[in-house]
Design an enzyme around this catalytic site. Sequence first.
Site, mmCIF file in Angstrom:
data_model
loop_
_atom_site.group_PDB
_atom_site.id
_atom_site.type_symbol
_atom_site.label_atom_id
_atom_site.label_comp_id
_atom_site.label_asym_id
_atom_site.label_seq_id
_atom_site.Cartn_x
_atom_site.Cartn_y
_atom_site.Cartn_z
ATOM 1 N N MET A 1 53.325 2.963 5.246
ATOM 2 C CA MET A 1 54.368 3.956 5.723
ATOM 3 C C MET A 1 55.326 2.624 5.599
ATOM 4 O O MET A 1 56.621 3.177 4.776
ATOM 5 C CB MET A 1 54.765 4.767 6.620
ATOM 6 C CG MET A 1 55.820 5.534 6.832
ATOM 7 S SD MET A 1 55.992 6.594 4.822
ATOM 8 C CE MET A 1 55.297 7.365 5.463
ATOM 9 N N CYS A 2 55.060 1.672 5.881
ATOM 10 C CA CYS A 2 56.086 0.508 5.927
ATOM 11 C C CYS A 2 56.876 0.519 4.197
ATOM 12 O O CYS A 2 57.740 -0.372 4.216
ATOM 13 C CB CYS A 2 55.680 -0.996 6.650
ATOM 14 S SG CYS A 2 54.681 -1.253 6.180
ATOM 15 N N THR A 3 56.045 -0.147 3.305
ATOM 16 C CA THR A 3 56.185 -0.337 2.293
ATOM 17 C C THR A 3 57.247 1.005 1.409
ATOM 18 O O THR A 3 57.646 0.779 1.048
ATOM 19 C CB THR A 3 54.764 0.096 1.433
ATOM 20 O OG1 THR A 3 53.645 -1.273 1.595
ATOM 21 C CG2 THR A 3 54.914 -1.095 -0.012
#
EC number: 6.2.1.64
Lengths: 515, 457
Positions: free
Chosen positions: B220-222
């Site tokens: 998700m952070c990507t």
Amino acid sequence: MLTPPLSSVEEQRLWGDHGQETLENAHVCLINATATGTEILKNLVLPGIGVFTLVDGHKVSGEDVGNNFFLTSSSIGKNRAQAATELLQELNSDVSGNFVEESPDKLLDNSPEFFHRFSLVIGVQLPESTYLRLGSVLWEAGVPFLICRTYGLIGYMRLIVKEHTVVESHPDNALEDLRLDQPFTELKHHVESYDLDNMEKKDHSHTPWIIVVAKYLEKWYSEHNSQLPKNYKEKEAFRKLIREGILTNENGTPEDEENFEEAIKNVNTALNPTKVPSATEDIFNAEQCENITSQSPSFWVIAHGVRDFVRNEGNGKLPVRGTIPDMIADSDKFIKLQNVYRDKAMKDAAVVSKHVEALLQSVGKPPESTSEQEIKLFCKNAAFLRVVRCSMSSLRFSACDSEMVLYLMLRSVDRFYQQHSRYPGVYNYQVEEDINKLKLCVNSLLQEYSLNVNVKDDYIHEFCRYGAAEPHTVAAFLGGSAAQEAIKIITHQFVPFNNTFLYNAMSQTSATFQL
Amino acid sequence: MADGEEPMAVEGCSIGDWDGRWSHVQKFLERTGPFTHPDFEPSEETLQFLLETCKILVIGAGGLGCELLKNLALSGFRHIHVVDMDIIDVSNLNRQFLFRSKDVGRPKADVAAEFINQRVPGCNVVPHFKKIQDFDASFYRQFHITVCGLDSIIARRWINGMLLSLLSYEDGVLDPSSIIPLIDGGTEGFKGNARVILPGMTACIDCTLELYPPQITFPMCTIASMPRLPEHCIEYVRVLQWPKDKPFGDAVGLDGDNPEHVQWVFQESLKRAAEFNITGVTYRLTQGVVKRIIPAVASTNAVIAASCATEVFKIATSAYIPLNNYLVFNDVDGLYTYTFEAERKDNCTACSQVPQKLQFPPSAKLQEVLEYLTENASLQMKSPAITATLEGKNKTLYLQSIASIEERTRPNLCKTLKELGLADGQELAVADATTPQTVLFKLNFTSETCSIKQVQN
């Protein structure tokens, strides 16, 4: 709503628009609309082969309709090529289907040049004498020839092509081309722009692992006489060195730095020495690469150009591939690093272009003879080039394991056909008496080729039992296999088999031999 | 084969047959041979069995399903049922060869059945435009063999579980007549596999769950803040931007088959990509990511379906010893097959009758149990519902698939097993989409110092 063309969206993901284009510009000839033949064609028509021509002198029989999805009982007595073309054509309106109501032997007698126009000829269920004749015509004309047959529970394919070049082989587990062992100038400068020891934590944790490895390699060099870590022990020590670079918090516990973990994980492959793979070396050393003429196909012209690059500006290395794998990094750092490799790849390809231009000029051809796109694609795939050559050698045998025995049996039933003008065991009453006749054929083959092999009677019985049947499921297996090999030949992508393939539906095993 | 010779008239044909129709098949049924199955007896009755009695269930009428139906029909099978819950999309037409552009929008099962029945006279394919879960044991029990051409692991596990539930044991001995063989085929690009499962006897789908790698998802952070690839940009729009912008209305979900939806995602993905200097976003890539398209090739489907149908024929007729039990195929570089015997797992959740264990300290939260059920490689459940008997009553501890119950039981996830009133040795019943039957787990409390993360069973 726009309707996309039937020529698929799906397959284009596998062989790309340019691959699809070659498919749509191809004209394939398929001989004999048996179940095997129509299944092969179905798997070419569906992805959008441009044109097919179905050649068949036979009339449709009741048996034909029984195992063939593209024949109906209303076509019994009609020419088989015509009947099948109708139902195959119907699968995809973008494809043009033709039929020739003639046996291949007749065509070979009267007008062998008929076969010169095709991108590929696929011969199905052909007697030996026919495929030998056709084989030499196609060899002279430089047309690839794929021989297929289904015999009982055995499927067989043989590929005959003088020289088939593959730029895009799409290997499954290709190693990256990162040049960490011999960084090019632009990469060196880019690595220098990082100062790992003085970075904010956020930047430190989002530095691409390639940079991390490069930086720690410099450290390693200063302590190890500029030698790469070579064996397991040294690589372990190098990994430890990198691990020590992971930031720690006030308590001394290491922070969560996934990019460093990636670096450590990739040490094994990232430090592989950059070199030209042997398959590519062989291509550089081939006669066709050495002696470029105005007739040389662009594959060899470009190969020569790349070779010139390797021996000069490349310092023994291929043009940089220009791609890097995805990795933990912030967008900016990743894109910048990616561009360093991309730009270098473009530079190298431009140098190769110059060599190719000079080469073309020297043989009196205009520089536009090879496109920039072609050269770029070639450079990108320079480590994966393949050349396949499959001649029509006379029968040779290697060790006699079970699949090889099947090949021998197929040749034996061919011999039986030569002698008796029929295949063994077609009718129930023939099975028993044909066993001995077939055994004689087997033995004469063994003798002729001086093979000291014992072929079990079981195989001879089994091949009489088959009665030259063509069960649909075996025909369908071969239909899929042959069609994919045909697509490889036409698109010059992925690597075709070389050169004999056998499938055994009894045991669900297969083998490929190079005969 | 040989010109100018008339084949003998075939005796005992059904009405509508013609001379020589089953000649290719009959040679394997009416003649003795050195490699046949030990149980094989040459007879004219076997063909009649195929034509008149044998009942085959085909699951899936897509790329593999169309091939399977054709292969079975031309091998003598006439009583075939096909189940498929999808309708025909224009993108299916270049592979699923029983469908034409006029059929777009109609159920796959219906059109496939019509085509086969028309092309192969006498064949009676019965279509079911339904999910496999819509049928119960009495439906599945009627078939001699089940063959699957599915694109979902969950569905495979479900049918696997259903066939296992049909097995009957007498005094602990498996009754062979309750076994319905399952032939399963799967393809992806140039790779494929075919396997023979004899429920209760050979490795089942769950025994070899580790052979199915989990689907790749992006962190998700990507997606949210650090895109690098065009795919990251598309996922951002699909997962984060669409629910926020609601471009086509409040309750309108993203439909990968709706070109307007895909076009919107494409345009927004381009914008996002431009922000980060990422190149490579194309309409086709957008569609591929949104629809989770796995590239498919007609030829691979043909090969795998052919292998499966050959096995159906062998098992139905005892003509040859069936595949034992797993075939792998790959034609990226030449053609490669590999055949091996997948082994049963001693403690398989589906087919062993070994009670499953859950080992957690009493201070572990229910959330951890849930994570274990979904993340453990041998279990890979999708959204398990957990119930237990507490104070004589059956209590739902957590259930995700019904919104009201999910809301009510959500607080339980943060409670410890002890707080929930669970005892050492207690049984938990877990239901999930991957199995038609509830799986019973025995809860063993470990001491507090034991590691919480479970090692693979």
